[in-house]
Design a protein around this motif. Structure first.
Motif, PDB file in Angstrom:
ATOM      1  N   VAL A 245       0.847  -1.193   0.000  1.00 45.77           N
ATOM      2  CA  VAL A 245       0.000   0.000   0.000  1.00 45.77           C
ATOM      3  C   VAL A 245       0.879   1.237   0.000  1.00 45.77           C
ATOM      4  O   VAL A 245       1.758   1.369   0.857  1.00 45.77           O
ATOM      5  CB  VAL A 245      -0.922   0.013   1.245  1.00 45.77           C
ATOM      6  CG1 VAL A 245      -1.779   1.260   1.270  1.00 45.77           C
ATOM      7  CG2 VAL A 245      -1.776  -1.237   1.278  1.00 45.77           C
ATOM      8  N   ARG A 246       0.643   2.126  -0.960  1.00 44.07           N
ATOM      9  CA  ARG A 246       1.430   3.372  -1.007  1.00 44.07           C
ATOM     10  C   ARG A 246       0.910   4.315   0.064  1.00 44.07           C
ATOM     11  O   ARG A 246      -0.294   4.489   0.238  1.00 44.07           O
ATOM     12  CB  ARG A 246       1.319   4.021  -2.372  1.00 44.07           C
ATOM     13  CG  ARG A 246       2.315   5.148  -2.516  1.00 44.07           C
ATOM     14  CD  ARG A 246       2.367   5.646  -3.913  1.00 44.07           C
ATOM     15  NE  ARG A 246       1.428   6.751  -4.032  1.00 44.07           N
ATOM     16  CZ  ARG A 246       1.044   7.266  -5.184  1.00 44.07           C
ATOM     17  NH1 ARG A 246       1.478   6.770  -6.322  1.00 44.07           N
ATOM     18  NH2 ARG A 246       0.216   8.267  -5.207  1.00 44.07           N
ATOM     19  N   ILE A 247       1.828   4.917   0.783  1.00 41.56           N
ATOM     20  CA  ILE A 247       1.494   5.858   1.857  1.00 41.56           C
ATOM     21  C   ILE A 247       1.739   7.251   1.339  1.00 41.56           C
ATOM     22  O   ILE A 247       2.845   7.569   0.878  1.00 41.56           O
ATOM     23  CB  ILE A 247       2.344   5.585   3.114  1.00 41.56           C
ATOM     24  CG1 ILE A 247       2.130   4.159   3.597  1.00 41.56           C
ATOM     25  CG2 ILE A 247       2.021   6.600   4.202  1.00 41.56           C
ATOM     26  CD1 ILE A 247       3.114   3.746   4.648  1.00 41.56           C
ATOM     27  N   GLU A 248       0.731   8.092   1.389  1.00 44.86           N
ATOM     28  CA  GLU A 248       0.863   9.472   0.936  1.00 44.86           C
ATOM     29  C   GLU A 248       1.632  10.264   1.979  1.00 44.86           C
ATOM     30  O   GLU A 248       1.377  10.169   3.166  1.00 44.86           O
ATOM     31  CB  GLU A 248      -0.510  10.097   0.724  1.00 44.86           C
ATOM     32  CG  GLU A 248      -1.322   9.420  -0.367  1.00 44.86           C
ATOM     33  CD  GLU A 248      -0.697   9.516  -1.741  1.00 44.86           C
ATOM     34  OE1 GLU A 248      -0.041  10.541  -2.036  1.00 44.86           O
ATOM     35  OE2 GLU A 248      -0.861   8.567  -2.527  1.00 44.86           O
ATOM     36  N   ASP A 249       2.582  11.062   1.525  1.00 46.04           N
ATOM     37  CA  ASP A 249       3.361  11.918   2.419  1.00 46.04           C
ATOM     38  C   ASP A 249       2.657  13.232   2.643  1.00 46.04           C
ATOM     39  O   ASP A 249       1.937  13.753   1.902  1.00 46.04           O
ATOM     40  CB  ASP A 249       4.752  12.181   1.840  1.00 46.04           C
ATOM     41  CG  ASP A 249       5.603  10.907   1.915  1.00 46.04           C
ATOM     42  OD1 ASP A 249       5.407  10.129   2.849  1.00 46.04           O
ATOM     43  OD2 ASP A 249       6.447  10.725   1.041  1.00 46.04           O
TER      44      ASP A 249
END
Length: 60
Positions: free
Chosen positions: A56-60
């Motif tokens: 899962v890509r984590i938004e910064d």
């Protein structure tokens, strides 16, 4: 190359190397930066030695 943060969930193994899914349903995870989701899965599998369930890509 741009990197993004990913959280990769995996199925842990027991001391004998057999898959040992959590009784609670919560999967452990590792978190790091990678170029894309495919790379994240490959890195997670190499780091943990376990099958990766999801990246899962984590938004910064």
């Amino acid at each position: 190359m741009a990197t993004r943060r990913y959280r990769c969930y995996y199925t842990p193994r027991d001391a004998l190397g057999h898959l040992n899914p959590s009784d609670t349903g919560a999967a452990p995870f590792v978190q790091f930066k990678a170029a894309n989701g495919s790379s994240a899965r490959e890195i997670a599998a190499a780091v943990t030695g376990c099958p990766v369930i999801d990246a899962v890509r984590i938004e910064d």
